[in-house]
Design an enzyme around this catalytic site. Structure first.
Site, PDB file in Angstrom:
ATOM      1  N   HIS A   1       7.586   0.794  12.109  1.00 55.31           N
ATOM      2  CA  HIS A   1       6.667   0.603  10.977  1.00 55.31           C
ATOM      3  C   HIS A   1       5.587  -0.376  11.407  1.00 55.31           C
ATOM      4  CE1 HIS A   1       6.162   1.297   6.579  1.00 55.31           C
ATOM      5  NE2 HIS A   1       5.418   0.208   6.659  1.00 55.31           N
TER       6      HIS A   1
ATOM      7  N   ARG B   1      -0.240  -4.399  -5.677  1.00 58.50           N
ATOM      8  CA  ARG B   1      -0.859  -5.312  -4.702  1.00 58.50           C
ATOM      9  C   ARG B   1      -2.196  -4.745  -4.245  1.00 58.50           C
ATOM     10  NH1 ARG B   1       2.986  -5.147  -0.207  1.00 58.50           N
ATOM     11  NH2 ARG B   1       1.582  -6.516   0.902  1.00 58.50           N
TER      12      ARG B   1
HETATM   13  N1  URA Z   1       3.057  -1.537   5.098  1.00 62.13           N
HETATM   14  C1  URA Z   1       3.884  -1.629   4.022  1.00 62.13           C
HETATM   15  O1  URA Z   1       4.721  -0.772   3.810  1.00 62.13           O
HETATM   16  N2  URA Z   1       3.742  -2.694   3.201  1.00 62.13           N
HETATM   17  C2  URA Z   1       2.822  -3.660   3.396  1.00 62.13           C
HETATM   18  O2  URA Z   1       2.765  -4.591   2.625  1.00 62.13           O
HETATM   19  C3  URA Z   1       1.970  -3.568   4.526  1.00 62.13           C
HETATM   20  C4  URA Z   1       2.108  -2.491   5.371  1.00 62.13           C
END
Ligand code: URA
Length: 466
Positions: free
Chosen positions: A98, A184
């Site tokens: 990720h 967010r």
């Molecule tokens: N990727 C995510 O899944 N969450 C974040 O806050 C930033 C990048």
């Protein structure tokens, strides 16, 4: 309000005020809030939890920061906010990668099928565009019919059949991140180490991973641009994931320019498939290199190679013999998509409006403000203004010159694709402001600057604690 025997009742307003005033929340308060975010209602009471209150809490957490303990509690509460996936009966080691968010970052479309082709399971729960950065799901969904909101049993079927599956958070899978992530994005509360850590790891831990490779971006296009902030985030995530039982490494990688030559949705997917087809456009070399490094670590942590270097060799072989491409197409089909669209990708690309940006003087493409480039990409229509809005699959920017390329005045340096010609204006202006052309070539920047593992992350974190 929630009343538990032996505990004072909890109220959302008290939790917001405590964080606003710099207090430290305990795990019970955090779990209360996360449960409210996941269900939209106040835990243990009949009222709904208004998004205004969640937004206020996010801003308080953003401005005051979250301690290590708060970050751990938030991560675990978000992980536990819905169903969890158990990959153990797939009979393979479950590994994922990720990134903390970048511009033009499409490594997921390479590393997931590569790792699966090397014999690992890759249950990848991804996100949508966030702030100035693109989202894996938005890039996958232009494929006609391709679904990313799978049920857990569909997720498992695709994984058993293909070895990899890329899906979204849903109302039942990490629902708290689904709500907080979108909020967010709309409230300017993205760039917070604790919130990023909890968002990423809640998804990864809910997928039941054995091992995880984190690509933590630094430089002008990263959420945390400064090297020391990115190091803090990297070590925070390694320590949090390791404490939760997932073997994790974090690589700090350069986001000082977009990764590869495409930034958008469909055009990014096309670039990834070109590489899976073993084509090597020179402007995509950084993307290919980073994908091999990340996949090498996945293969190593997954137990298929003794070192990341031999993992990389296996990753290269899986790309070169076409097995990774076969996995990718199989996965698309298994998620309902028509992989035939890649037979002639150019024919599928139908942007509403196109415009070239040409070099305004002769010289070298030097510094770029990659966050600004990311906003330019979003405003072509590739991103959304409001949660839930559709994105334009055809919008985005294709770069013909990368950092260090020498350009002659009048030479095209990028092509912008937007929904309408009126929508080209702002991104073109932003792109022009974001790119500098200098008389001397810029210094080369390494793709990977640091690697954190469980061996060095905790000690770094203890010294860095804010
Ligand atoms: N990727 C995510 O899944 N969450 C974040 O806050 C930033 C990048």
């Amino acid at each position: 309000m929630r009343r538990e025997p032996g505990h004072a009742p909890l109220h959302v307003i008290d939790i917001i005020r405590k964080k606003r005033d710099g207090g430290t929340l305990d795990p019970r308060e955090i779990a209360f809030l996360v449960s409210g975010a996941a269900t939209g209602s106040i835990p243990g009471a009949s009222g709904s939890l208004p998004l205004e209150q969640l937004s206020a809490w996010l801003m308080a957490a953003f401005l005051r920061g979250l301690s290590l303990d708060e970050t751990r509690s938030l991560t675990l509460a978000m992980r536990d906010s819905g169903e969890k996936f158990d990959p153990s009966h797939l009979g393979k080691v479950a590994v994922d990668k990720h990134s903390t968010g970048g511009v033009g970052d499409k490594t997921s479309f390479l590393v997931a099928p590569i790792a699966a082709a090397c014999g690992l399971a890759v249950p990848m729960i991804s996100g949508r565009a966030l702030g100035h950065t693109g989202g894996t799901l938005d890039k996958l969904e232009p494929i006609p019919g391709c679904r990313t909101a799978l049920t857990l049993s569909e997720f498992e079927t695709v994984l058993a059949h293909c070895g990899a599956s890329i899906v979204s958070q849903t109302p039942t899978l990490v629902p708290a991140d689904r709500v907080l992530y979108a909020l967010r994005d709309r409230t300017g509360t993205v760039e917070s180490p604790g919130l990023i850590c909890a968002s990423i790891l809640s998804k990864k831990l809910a997928a039941g991973l054995d091992a995880l490779v984190l690509d933590v971006k630094t430089g002008s296009g990263a959420f945390l641009r400064k090297q020391e902030d990115a190091e803090y985030l990297a070590t925070l995530m390694v320590a949090t994931a390791e404490a939760a039982g997932t073997r994790t490494v974090a690589l700090l990688t350069d986001m000082g320019q977009p990764l590869g030559r495409a930034a958008g949705n469909w055009i990014e997917l096309v670039e990834a498939v070109e590489l899976l087809r073993n084509q090597r456009p020179p402007e995509s070399e950084d993307l290919r290199e980073l994908s091999f490094i990340l996949a090498g670590w996945m293969v190593h942590l997954g137990g298929k190679a003794a070192t990341p270097r031999t993992g990389r060799q296996l990753a290269e072989a899986a790309l070169e013999d076409g097995s990774a491409l076969a996995v990718f197409f199989k996965m698309i089909e298994a998620q309902g998509g028509d992989s035939g669209v890649f037979d002639d990708p150019a024919a599928f690309h139908k942007p509403g409006a196109t415009q070239a940006l040409t070099a305004w003087k002769t010289g070298y493409v030097a510094e770029t403000d990659t966050t600004k480039i990311g906003w330019a990409v979003q405003r072509t229509g590739a991103g959304r203004e409001k949660a839930g809005e559709p994105v334009d699959p055809h919008a985005g920017i294709l770069f013909h010159a990368r950092r260090g390329t020498r350009v002659e005045q009048g030479q095209p340096i990028a092509t912008l694709y937007a929904t309408t010609s009126a929508m080209l204006q702002e991104p073109t202006e932003l792109l022009k402001q974001a790119i500098a052309i200098s008389t001397t070539p810029p210094h080369a920047v390494p793709l990977v600057t640091r690697i954190f593992t469980r061996e060095n992350a905790e000690a770094h974190l203890r010294n860095a604690v804010r």
